[in-house]
Motif scaffolding. Sequence first.
Motif, short mmCIF file in Angstrom:
data_model
loop_
_atom_site.label_atom_id
_atom_site.label_comp_id
_atom_site.label_asym_id
_atom_site.label_seq_id
_atom_site.Cartn_x
_atom_site.Cartn_y
_atom_site.Cartn_z
N SER A 222 0.83 -1.19 0.00
CA SER A 222 0.00 0.00 0.00
C SER A 222 0.87 1.25 0.00
O SER A 222 0.57 2.24 -0.68
CB SER A 222 -0.93 0.01 1.22
N GLN B 12 -11.00 -3.64 5.35
CA GLN B 12 -10.83 -2.78 6.51
C GLN B 12 -11.71 -3.22 7.68
O GLN B 12 -11.81 -2.53 8.68
CB GLN B 12 -11.13 -1.33 6.13
N THR C 280 -6.86 1.00 -1.25
CA THR C 280 -6.18 2.17 -0.67
C THR C 280 -5.12 2.76 -1.59
O THR C 280 -4.32 3.58 -1.16
CB THR C 280 -5.54 1.79 0.68
N TRP D 243 -8.16 9.88 0.65
CA TRP D 243 -9.07 8.97 1.31
C TRP D 243 -10.33 9.67 1.81
O TRP D 243 -11.39 9.06 1.96
CB TRP D 243 -8.36 8.25 2.46
N SER E 141 -5.19 -4.16 -1.41
CA SER E 141 -4.34 -3.31 -2.25
C SER E 141 -3.09 -4.03 -2.74
O SER E 141 -2.39 -3.53 -3.61
CB SER E 141 -3.91 -2.05 -1.49
#
Length: 375
Positions: free
Chosen positions: A17, A94, A170, A175, A193
């Motif tokens: 990421s 997440q 991500t 964001w 990711s």
Amino acid sequence: MTGHPRSARRDVRALVSTVAAVVVAVGLAGCQVVSPQAAAPAVIDGGTTLADATLVDDPKGYVGPSTALLAEAAIPVPESAPTPALPATVTDMQGTEVTVTDTSRVLALDVYGTTSRIVYELGLGDNLVGRDASSSFPEAADLPLVTQSGHDLNAEAILALSPTLIITDTSLGPWDVVLQMRDAGIPVVVVDSERSLENVGTIIDQVAAAVGLPDEGAALAERSAAQIDAKIAEIAAVAPQDPAERLRVAFLYVRGQAGVYYMFGTDSGADTLITALGATDVATEIGWEGMRPLNDEGLVSAAPDVVLVMTKGLESAGGVDGLLEAIPALQSTPAGENRRIVDMSDNEILSYGPGTADVLDALAVALYAPAAPAS
């Protein structure tokens, strides 16, 4: 969909990421702001398949640059569109539980163009209402762009399309835009990711679950894995069997206008690509992890026979001549001495999705049959 991954996997995802974030950040330098209605840059195809190519006798001694071209850029799709099983409830990467009730207007967005490609191959291409800058396959060309300045999400452009589902990861930002979409009541599913040969099936499964097509996703993942395995075996049959004779390859990330030059190493995604090509990843060999700014000592000690780059990156440096001038140490490596630079579309080379076998095929031709004529 996610459960509780092991800490080592979390570390790798965090690293990749970070890599993606750096790629986006440095990639924006010198990029033009693109109109939300701008046409997608076409992925160039027309290359020769490895099966039809004429191999060179000495890949290490070959002189001159090459461009890896897909034999066919068009995406295979089911004969009829499937019917999603909705509502679909998933727990994303997440840990957020998301219930999807409508897939009629989908945005699948990431820096690699992978998620939109998966939606197309699942048979829901007509449900996509927009695209990111990396979704450059022909079928996406007429979709409105919702990223600007390269890979920045544009909240106004997204909301104007009234999406009923957003699939992302991500690798795109800021964001706050993603959070804004959630606050607006749009279901947002965040997928992994990480991009590598090891998790192609995982990404497919995650996207398929989000659109209510888990069985179709499992079938696509299985087919993609079989194609990748078959291609790796085909490449292994033409690559040197003696490790000492294998091509030594370095992957460089280049943005010449900004003076940005990185070398990708272990856990960058480029390492598994190079290994699958029957070559030696020299960055991993010298202990280079993730992606790091290039330095002369590291490059010379790596002594690559071939340097892999993204096409736009090579263009930003002024082509092969410009790259050799910008990185004098490269001239002291076998790759520099032989001008052995292999480029491939920015939107394909590290995309890692259903088209991975075709990417491997195109790169193998550029490595082992670089003089092969286009079909």
